[in-house]
Design an enzyme around this catalytic site. Structure first.
Site, PDB file in Angstrom:
ATOM      1  N   GLY A  25       0.825  -1.208   0.000  1.00  0.00           N
ATOM      2  CA  GLY A  25       0.000   0.000   0.000  1.00  0.00           C
ATOM      3  C   GLY A  25       0.854   1.250   0.000  1.00  0.00           C
ATOM      4  N   GLY A  27       0.666   5.594   1.033  1.00  0.00           N
ATOM      5  CA  GLY A  27      -0.031   6.718   1.636  1.00  0.00           C
ATOM      6  C   GLY A  27       0.519   8.021   1.101  1.00  0.00           C
ATOM      7  N   PHE A  29       2.705   9.947   2.473  1.00  0.00           N
ATOM      8  CA  PHE A  29       4.150  10.106   2.677  1.00  0.00           C
ATOM      9  C   PHE A  29       4.852   8.791   2.970  1.00  0.00           C
ATOM     10  CE2 PHE A  29       2.178  10.444   6.811  1.00  0.00           C
ATOM     11  CZ  PHE A  29       3.015   9.730   7.636  1.00  0.00           C
ATOM     12  N   VAL A  32       4.089   0.902   2.219  1.00  0.00           N
ATOM     13  CA  VAL A  32       4.148  -0.350   2.973  1.00  0.00           C
ATOM     14  C   VAL A  32       4.557  -1.473   2.030  1.00  0.00           C
ATOM     15  CG1 VAL A  32       2.913  -1.949   4.471  1.00  0.00           C
ATOM     16  CG2 VAL A  32       2.305   0.481   4.478  1.00  0.00           C
ATOM     17  N   LYS A  50       6.500  -0.470   7.050  1.00  0.00           N
ATOM     18  CA  LYS A  50       6.019   0.858   6.695  1.00  0.00           C
ATOM     19  C   LYS A  50       7.220   1.802   6.673  1.00  0.00           C
ATOM     20  CE  LYS A  50       2.079   2.011   8.528  1.00  0.00           C
ATOM     21  NZ  LYS A  50       1.016   2.557   9.430  1.00  0.00           N
ATOM     22  N   ASP A 145      -8.901   7.328  14.659  1.00  0.00           N
ATOM     23  CA  ASP A 145      -9.111   7.098  13.226  1.00  0.00           C
ATOM     24  C   ASP A 145      -9.568   5.661  12.970  1.00  0.00           C
ATOM     25  OD1 ASP A 145      -9.244   7.891  10.570  1.00  0.00           O
ATOM     26  OD2 ASP A 145      -7.146   7.424  10.157  1.00  0.00           O
TER      27      ASP A 145
END
Length: 304
Positions: A25, A27, A29, A32, A50, A145
């Site tokens: 994955g 994001g 910044f 992963v 990560k 979150d």
């Protein structure tokens, strides 16, 4: 597949080399990867790593410090440390996490269940999530979150056909109490501590973080599992904020849900955060209590 060997060094000077197997994955910044240590004697020894540039790693470093507090909580993703590596002329911060072969809860809802989770399974998942939220709150944090994309899926024998879940992504987690607004930010601009559609009414232009925020988000996840829909229908953040801020609107609890399921969600969606149920209270709710095994009745007739 990136098969180049990468060498990392920890603060205690321990070093390790690994190979990036694939990207899991990306994001804004961080990225992963699924990685495998080069000295591993088992094909099963892999990690979700990560990574981001060191100068952008404050959130990942914060996450690493928080996750250390949750060892060995079974419903929280486990962290195995961090290392720095030097790649393509830059210093990279790497966080080693427990790999989730089943992806996220969002993947599970869409791929295994076709968009909706049967209530019998949703009850099991809800209990796992409540247990995880309780662990977070008992250790003095609020996740801030919670959403299906931040819940990871693992195989489990304990729940039969139902997978095991672990809460992940603690980059936005905070301790309960006052939170200072970011300097230089327009005071009229809408701000949410986490993902807006899963936030409670008090999350609009938040001033204070409280554990009750996670409970509302938990209810949103359960609602999404059983309906296949987000808890709100909205055009933009302003429209969402109006609905959240008005007592005329509330997440629509499905009528075809069991009465205990409806009651569970109603306890999560209490607008007054001081009246909202806690994770400890929810663990005793009938919706998430394990089914009692039937008691065998002896048919032996007594002798006269």
């Amino acid at each position: 597949m990136d098969s180049a060997v990468v060498k990392g060094v920890a603060t205690n000077h321990l070093s390790m080399e690994w190979i990036k197997l694939k990207t899991l994955g990306k994001g804004s910044f961080a990225i992963v990867h699924l990685v495998k240590p080069t000295n591993s004697v088992s094909d099963d020894q892999v990690f979700a790593m990560k990574s981001c540039l060191y100068q952008l790693s404050s959130s990942l470093q914060k996450e690493q410090k928080i996750l250390k507090r949750f060892f060995p909580c079974r419903n929280i993703v486990q962290c195995y440390g961090d290392m720095l590596s030097f790649e393509q002329g830059a210093v990279v911060y790497n966080l080693f996490l427990e790999y989730a072969p089943g992806g996220s809860l969002l993947d599970l809802i869409n791929n295994k269940y076709g968009g909706k989770v049967p209530e019998c399974d949703a009850r099991c998942y809800a209990r796992i999530l409540v247990e995880g939220v309780r662990d977070i709150h008992e250790r003095g944090y609020v996740h801030c979150d919670l959403k299906p994309g931040n819940v990871l899926v693992y195989p489990s024998d304990e729940y039969g056909s139902v997978s095991s879940l672990k809460i992940a992504d603690f980059g936005l987690a905070e301790q309960p109490g006052e939170r200072v607004d970011e300097p230089g930010v327009d005071p009229w601009m809408l701000k949410f501590p986490g993902t807006a559609v899963y936030m409670p009414p008090e999350g609009i232009n938040y001033k204070k973080i409280s554990a009750s925020m996670d409970i509302w988000s938990l209810g949103c996840i359960v609602l999404q599992m059983v309906t296949g829909k987000l808890p709100w229908e909205y055009e933009d953040l302003t429209d969402l904020a109006i609905q959240l801020g008005s007592r005329r609107y509330s997440p629509k609890i499905p009528e075809n849900m069991s009465s205990t399921g409806q009651d569970f969600l109603s306890k999560c969606f209490v607008r007054d955060p001081s009246e909202r149920w806690t994770a400890d209270m929810l663990l005793s709710h009938p919706f998430v209590l394990p089914d009692r095994p039937s008691v065998a009745i002896s048919n032996k007739a007594s002798s006269p």
